[in-house]
Design an enzyme around this catalytic site. Structure first.
Site, PDB file in Angstrom:
ATOM      1  N   ASP A  91      -0.510  -4.983   3.201  1.00 35.20           N
ATOM      2  CA  ASP A  91      -0.918  -3.769   3.918  1.00 35.20           C
ATOM      3  C   ASP A  91      -0.209  -3.810   5.266  1.00 35.20           C
ATOM      4  O   ASP A  91      -0.550  -4.632   6.123  1.00 35.20           O
ATOM      5  CB  ASP A  91      -2.433  -3.730   4.114  1.00 35.20           C
ATOM      6  CG  ASP A  91      -2.915  -2.363   4.595  1.00 35.20           C
ATOM      7  OD1 ASP A  91      -2.087  -1.593   5.101  1.00 35.20           O
ATOM      8  OD2 ASP A  91      -4.120  -2.085   4.460  1.00 35.20           O
ATOM      9  N   ASP A 111      -6.192  -4.616   0.981  1.00 37.38           N
ATOM     10  CA  ASP A 111      -7.171  -4.675   2.070  1.00 37.38           C
ATOM     11  C   ASP A 111      -7.860  -6.033   2.146  1.00 37.38           C
ATOM     12  O   ASP A 111      -8.258  -6.472   3.231  1.00 37.38           O
ATOM     13  CB  ASP A 111      -8.265  -3.611   1.873  1.00 37.38           C
ATOM     14  CG  ASP A 111      -7.741  -2.197   1.834  1.00 37.38           C
ATOM     15  OD1 ASP A 111      -7.004  -1.815   2.765  1.00 37.38           O
ATOM     16  OD2 ASP A 111      -8.059  -1.480   0.866  1.00 37.38           O
ATOM     17  N   ILE A 129      -0.094  -1.761   7.888  1.00 33.92           N
ATOM     18  CA  ILE A 129      -1.010  -1.484   9.002  1.00 33.92           C
ATOM     19  C   ILE A 129      -2.395  -1.262   8.413  1.00 33.92           C
ATOM     20  O   ILE A 129      -2.696  -0.197   7.869  1.00 33.92           O
ATOM     21  CB  ILE A 129      -0.610  -0.250   9.833  1.00 33.92           C
ATOM     22  CG1 ILE A 129       0.826  -0.349  10.336  1.00 33.92           C
ATOM     23  CG2 ILE A 129      -1.575  -0.085  11.020  1.00 33.92           C
ATOM     24  CD1 ILE A 129       1.268   0.866  11.158  1.00 33.92           C
ATOM     25  N   ASP A 130      -3.223  -2.269   8.480  1.00 34.64           N
ATOM     26  CA  ASP A 130      -4.603  -2.101   8.049  1.00 34.64           C
ATOM     27  C   ASP A 130      -5.388  -1.623   9.271  1.00 34.64           C
ATOM     28  O   ASP A 130      -5.637  -2.384  10.204  1.00 34.64           O
ATOM     29  CB  ASP A 130      -5.179  -3.414   7.528  1.00 34.64           C
ATOM     30  CG  ASP A 130      -6.565  -3.212   6.948  1.00 34.64           C
ATOM     31  OD1 ASP A 130      -6.719  -2.314   6.113  1.00 34.64           O
ATOM     32  OD2 ASP A 130      -7.491  -3.937   7.350  1.00 34.64           O
ATOM     33  N   GLU A 170       0.813  -1.215   0.000  1.00 35.30           N
ATOM     34  CA  GLU A 170       0.000   0.000   0.000  1.00 35.30           C
ATOM     35  C   GLU A 170       0.847   1.265   0.000  1.00 35.30           C
ATOM     36  O   GLU A 170       0.547   2.229  -0.712  1.00 35.30           O
ATOM     37  CB  GLU A 170      -0.935   0.020   1.219  1.00 35.30           C
ATOM     38  CG  GLU A 170      -1.760   1.294   1.283  1.00 35.30           C
ATOM     39  CD  GLU A 170      -2.700   1.362   2.466  1.00 35.30           C
ATOM     40  OE1 GLU A 170      -3.571   2.248   2.475  1.00 35.30           O
ATOM     41  OE2 GLU A 170      -2.560   0.530   3.381  1.00 35.30           O
ATOM     42  N   THR A 217      -4.835   2.156  10.043  1.00 33.69           N
ATOM     43  CA  THR A 217      -3.908   3.207  10.481  1.00 33.69           C
ATOM     44  C   THR A 217      -4.600   4.269  11.336  1.00 33.69           C
ATOM     45  O   THR A 217      -4.019   4.762  12.310  1.00 33.69           O
ATOM     46  CB  THR A 217      -3.232   3.869   9.267  1.00 33.69           C
ATOM     47  OG1 THR A 217      -2.467   2.888   8.565  1.00 33.69           O
ATOM     48  CG2 THR A 217      -2.310   4.995   9.701  1.00 33.69           C
TER      49      THR A 217
END
Length: 298
Positions: free
Chosen positions: A104, A232, A106-107, A77, A109
């Site tokens: 990702d 995601d 940190i899905d 990402e 954030t």
């Protein structure tokens, strides 16, 4: 495909071992930074955030993976400019590659920034466009969800199964609110208004990958959201698929890496949920952003 294609060992490391190690190390590092990030920048909107921790975690994951699989491609990402057009272009650039890691770092954030303990690391591996490995790691609960194609999905070493809820009325479902507030959010709000009276209750905790992991584990019976990206959804898709659930676009089309508007369920309530969501969309016409395929976003 052959077993050798599915599970090569490079430096005595399998795909799954590398993904687990990468997610765990990045997640533990992210956890130490909770409340301690130093830079906060906006991407597409005030609800679309990035910190140096996101970027550092993605670099860590990339380095760990490429150490073992230097000939693989990587789609993360933080290496993609904001917006659906940039996401579509980045995905097209790697779709023809044999192996692509989709990450990702940190899905969730926004949750991380506010100290809300609901975020995760999401890592998927696609082989010729098909997801064959998915790992979602929640560092705050030390929960690692993993699925391998045709091998099931597991959390805490136990095989996961989707919930047995047979109707929306008895289901706990989740959604998310997209950062694209002028395009995707109006559709999402119409959907929410239609769904709430039909279900037991609705949750929105701010991490697509974790919501999908919870569907796989039977903690939620369904999740939907508009305006997502491959990083995601990809890992969560395989978790749900291998747990007996169903993931499609909002028009019922089969999941593929270009799907942006997603419905993920235990399978039993899938058609009922789609019917409610589609009725909400049709009430105001399709509008911008109603397409679920990245191919219509260029």
């Amino acid at each position: 495909m052959s077993d050798s294609k599915m599970e090569p060992a490079v430096g005595r490391k399998s795909f799954a071992a590398v993904a687990i190690n990468s997610a765990s190390k990045a997640g533990e590092w992210i956890k130490t930074k909770l409340g301690g990030y130093t830079t906060l920048n906006l991407k597409s909107s005030s609800a679309d955030l990035v910190t140096e921790v996101d970027k550092g975690a993605e670099t860590m994951i990339r380095n760990l993976i490429m150490t073992h699989f230097p000939d693989h491609s990587f789609l993360g990402e933080e290496g993609v400019e904001p917006g659906p057009e940039a996401s579509a272009s980045a995905l097209r650039a790697v779709l023809e590659e044999e192996y692509v890691w989709i990450v990702d770092p940190i899905d969730g954030t926004t949750n991380f920034v506010h100290g809300f303990p609901y975020f995760c690391v999401s890592i998927a591996l696609a082989y010729k466009g098909e997801v064959i490995l998915g790992v979602v790691y929640d560092p705050m609960r030390d929960e690692l969800f993993i699925a391998e194609k045709d091998k099931g999905a597991y959390v805490h070493g136990k095989r996961m199964q989707v919930s047995r809820d047979a109707t929306l009325r008895e289901s706990l479902v989740a959604t998310g609110f997209p950062p694209s507030q002028d395009v995707a959010l109006p559709l999402n709000m119409r959907q929410l208004e239609a769904v709430v009276p039909k279900v037991r209750n609705v949750r929105s905790n701010g991490s697509a990958a974790l919501h999908m992991a919870y569907v796989a584990a039977g903690r939620l019976s369904a999740y939907w959201e508009v305006g997502l990206n491959a990083w995601d959804i990809a890992a969560g898709y395989l978790l749900i698929h291998e747990s007996g659930g169903r993931v499609t676009g909002l028009k019922g089309e089969p999941y593929h890496l270009g799907v942006r508007n997603v419905a993920a369920t235990n399978g039993r309530i899938h058609d009922e949920l789609l019917q409610v969501l589609q009725s909400a969309e049709q009430a105001e016409g399709p509008g911008p952003g109603s397409g679920s395929d990245v191919r219509f976003q260029v």
